[in-house]
Motif scaffolding. Structure first.
Motif, PDB file in Angstrom:
ATOM      1  N   CYS A 184       0.834  -1.194   0.000  1.00 14.46           N
ATOM      2  CA  CYS A 184       0.000   0.000   0.000  1.00 14.46           C
ATOM      3  C   CYS A 184       0.870   1.246   0.000  1.00 14.46           C
ATOM      4  N   TRP A 185       0.320   2.306  -0.516  1.00 18.37           N
ATOM      5  CA  TRP A 185       0.955   3.623  -0.560  1.00 18.37           C
ATOM      6  C   TRP A 185      -0.033   4.656  -0.057  1.00 18.37           C
ATOM      7  N   THR A 186       0.415   5.787   0.387  1.00 16.28           N
ATOM      8  CA  THR A 186       1.672   6.018   1.064  1.00 16.28           C
ATOM      9  C   THR A 186       1.267   6.342   2.499  1.00 16.28           C
ATOM     10  N   CYS A 187       1.476   5.415   3.412  1.00 14.41           N
ATOM     11  CA  CYS A 187       0.966   5.526   4.777  1.00 14.41           C
ATOM     12  C   CYS A 187       2.027   6.134   5.693  1.00 14.41           C
ATOM     13  N   ASP A 188       1.731   7.339   6.195  1.00 15.77           N
ATOM     14  CA  ASP A 188       2.629   8.005   7.138  1.00 15.77           C
ATOM     15  C   ASP A 188       2.027   8.109   8.536  1.00 15.77           C
ATOM     16  N   ASP A 189       0.841   7.548   8.707  1.00 11.10           N
ATOM     17  CA  ASP A 189       0.138   7.605   9.988  1.00 11.10           C
ATOM     18  C   ASP A 189       0.449   6.360  10.817  1.00 11.10           C
ATOM     19  N   LYS A 190       0.999   6.555  12.006  1.00 16.03           N
ATOM     20  CA  LYS A 190       1.436   5.441  12.850  1.00 16.03           C
ATOM     21  C   LYS A 190       0.283   4.488  13.169  1.00 16.03           C
ATOM     22  N   ASP A 191      -0.858   5.014  13.588  1.00 14.67           N
ATOM     23  CA  ASP A 191      -1.991   4.161  13.953  1.00 14.67           C
ATOM     24  C   ASP A 191      -2.511   3.385  12.749  1.00 14.67           C
ATOM     25  N   ALA A 192      -2.611   4.059  11.609  1.00 16.08           N
ATOM     26  CA  ALA A 192      -3.075   3.381  10.396  1.00 16.08           C
ATOM     27  C   ALA A 192      -2.097   2.292   9.979  1.00 16.08           C
ATOM     28  N   GLY A 193      -0.798   2.580  10.089  1.00 16.52           N
ATOM     29  CA  GLY A 193       0.207   1.579   9.747  1.00 16.52           C
ATOM     30  C   GLY A 193       0.113   0.360  10.639  1.00 16.52           C
ATOM     31  N   GLU A 194      -0.107   0.572  11.923  1.00 14.84           N
ATOM     32  CA  GLU A 194      -0.218  -0.564  12.849  1.00 14.84           C
ATOM     33  C   GLU A 194      -1.500  -1.351  12.606  1.00 14.84           C
ATOM     34  N   ASN A 195      -2.582  -0.664  12.227  1.00 11.06           N
ATOM     35  CA  ASN A 195      -3.804  -1.381  11.861  1.00 11.06           C
ATOM     36  C   ASN A 195      -3.580  -2.260  10.639  1.00 11.06           C
ATOM     37  N   LEU A 196      -2.938  -1.698   9.627  1.00 16.01           N
ATOM     38  CA  LEU A 196      -2.663  -2.464   8.409  1.00 16.01           C
ATOM     39  C   LEU A 196      -1.806  -3.684   8.712  1.00 16.01           C
ATOM     40  N   SER A 197      -0.816  -3.520   9.574  1.00 13.51           N
ATOM     41  CA  SER A 197       0.041  -4.644   9.953  1.00 13.51           C
ATOM     42  C   SER A 197      -0.758  -5.711  10.694  1.00 13.51           C
ATOM     43  N   THR A 198      -1.657  -5.284  11.563  1.00 14.00           N
ATOM     44  CA  THR A 198      -2.522  -6.231  12.289  1.00 14.00           C
ATOM     45  C   THR A 198      -3.417  -6.992  11.323  1.00 14.00           C
ATOM     46  N   TRP A 199      -3.838  -6.315  10.257  1.00 14.01           N
ATOM     47  CA  TRP A 199      -4.689  -6.969   9.250  1.00 14.01           C
ATOM     48  C   TRP A 199      -3.904  -7.930   8.361  1.00 14.01           C
ATOM     49  N   GLY A 200      -2.583  -7.913   8.469  1.00 10.86           N
ATOM     50  CA  GLY A 200      -1.770  -8.873   7.727  1.00 10.86           C
ATOM     51  C   GLY A 200      -1.274  -8.399   6.385  1.00 10.86           C
ATOM     52  N   ILE A 201      -1.279  -7.086   6.167  1.00  9.90           N
ATOM     53  CA  ILE A 201      -0.758  -6.581   4.893  1.00  9.90           C
ATOM     54  C   ILE A 201       0.707  -6.992   4.730  1.00  9.90           C
ATOM     55  N   ASP A 202       1.114  -7.219   3.489  1.00 10.42           N
ATOM     56  CA  ASP A 202       2.466  -7.719   3.226  1.00 10.42           C
ATOM     57  C   ASP A 202       3.518  -6.613   3.238  1.00 10.42           C
ATOM     58  N   TYR A 203       3.175  -5.456   2.684  1.00 10.37           N
ATOM     59  CA  TYR A 203       4.114  -4.333   2.569  1.00 10.37           C
ATOM     60  C   TYR A 203       3.397  -3.030   2.915  1.00 10.37           C
ATOM     61  N   ILE A 204       4.115  -2.108   3.493  1.00 14.42           N
ATOM     62  CA  ILE A 204       3.656  -0.732   3.663  1.00 14.42           C
ATOM     63  C   ILE A 204       4.715   0.187   3.091  1.00 14.42           C
ATOM     64  N   THR A 205       4.313   1.060   2.170  1.00 12.02           N
ATOM     65  CA  THR A 205       5.215   2.056   1.624  1.00 12.02           C
ATOM     66  C   THR A 205       4.966   3.378   2.338  1.00 12.02           C
ATOM     67  N   SER A 206       6.038   4.003   2.833  1.00 13.06           N
ATOM     68  CA  SER A 206       5.902   5.179   3.674  1.00 13.06           C
ATOM     69  C   SER A 206       7.050   6.159   3.468  1.00 13.06           C
ATOM     70  N   ASN A 207       6.738   7.432   3.680  1.00  7.06           N
ATOM     71  CA  ASN A 207       7.764   8.463   3.640  1.00  7.06           C
ATOM     72  C   ASN A 207       8.574   8.515   4.938  1.00  7.06           C
ATOM     73  N   ILE A 208       7.984   8.059   6.054  1.00  3.36           N
ATOM     74  CA  ILE A 208       8.602   8.319   7.346  1.00  3.36           C
ATOM     75  C   ILE A 208       8.459   7.184   8.353  1.00  3.36           C
ATOM     76  N   LEU A 209       7.441   6.304   8.204  1.00  2.63           N
ATOM     77  CA  LEU A 209       7.283   5.205   9.155  1.00  2.63           C
ATOM     78  C   LEU A 209       8.426   4.211   8.981  1.00  2.63           C
ATOM     79  N   GLU A 210       8.876   3.674  10.126  1.00  2.00           N
ATOM     80  CA  GLU A 210       9.924   2.644  10.082  1.00  2.00           C
ATOM     81  C   GLU A 210       9.604   1.604  11.165  1.00  2.00           C
TER      82      GLU A 210
END
Length: 239
Positions: A213-239
């Motif tokens: 997914c692109w382009t997720c810079d929101d920490k909470d949204a990124g953690e939700n996506l990870s919990t949902w089992g997404i394979d990749y997150i593309t981000s400008n700043i999340l690590e």
């Protein structure tokens, strides 16, 4: 400045246009900054210059990131290379902020052992896609590249040359036809992150499709996506 740390679980995190939340997008500085961190991959965009060189740049024109406005495909490489880009504050001055070549980007990915996530901008001729792959092959790194594109035919042409090459189809929105289309062509997906739900990710996975997914810079949204089992997150700043 530093990245925004989040609980990525098993999700692979890709630095969008390099680590563009800290360094100027699509520059060697941004690629190296990502290389020195924990990212799985480094994403960039490739354009062809007037004289047939391949460079890393997002827009069709240079004005947004360089003030001086030139059309990439109508300008020679030497002219573009002399162009100083602005820093993230909009001011020119850093001599290292210039438009990188495709080979420089691939060499950085190889040096730091990062997967190259390479967007084919606009529509490319099949011969040009082959030339892009040839340049990457010269550095023995094609197996470590994921190609992405909004132009579906770019990915079709690529697969005609390299049938097993990893690709992701870029889209803005989710549609009910996506899973069957991707499954038919054995393409994975790269989608705007707000278009996803846990159910959609599960359905795509059930069809054998990996999801970026692109382009997720929101920490909470990124953690939700990870919990949902997404394979990749593309981000400008999340690590």
């Amino acid at each position: 400045m530093n990245t925004v740390k989040f609980d990525s679980k098993n999700t692979k995190v890709v630095a969008h246009r390099g680590l563009s939340g800290i360094e100027k997008e699509n520059t060697n500085a941004a690629f190296i900054a990502a290389g020195n961190r924990s990212y799985f991959g480094i994403e960039t965009d490739v354009h062809k210059t007037l004289d047939g060189k391949f460079v890393c740049f997002h827009d069709d024109t240079t004005g947004r990131v360089a003030i001086d406005n030139m059309v990439i495909e109508e300008t020679t490489f030497d002219t573009l290379r002399k162009l100083l880009l602005t820093d993230r504050d909009g001011v020119k001055g850093r001599e290292d902020l210039k438009i990188p070549t495709l080979k420089e980007y691939i060499a950085t990915c190889k040096r730091y052992e990062k997967v190259a996530v390479l967007e084919l901008k606009n529509e490319f001729e099949k011969d040009d896609i082959a030339k892009i792959c040839d340049e990457i092959n010269e550095l023995n790194y094609l197996e470590n590249v994921i190609f992405i594109s909004f132009a579906f035919n770019n990915l079709v042409k690529l697969r005609e040359i390299y049938p097993s090459q990893k690709v992701q189809y870029l889209v803005d929105d989710y549609s009910d036809e996506l899973p069957s289309l991707l499954k038919e062509h054995k393409f994975d997906l790269d989608i705007q992150y707000k278009a996803l739900t846990e159910e959609k990710i599960a359905l795509l996975h059930a069809n054998g499709i990996e999801v970026n997914c692109w382009t997720c810079d929101d920490k909470d949204a990124g953690e939700n996506l990870s919990t949902w089992g997404i394979d990749y997150i593309t981000s400008n700043i999340l690590e």
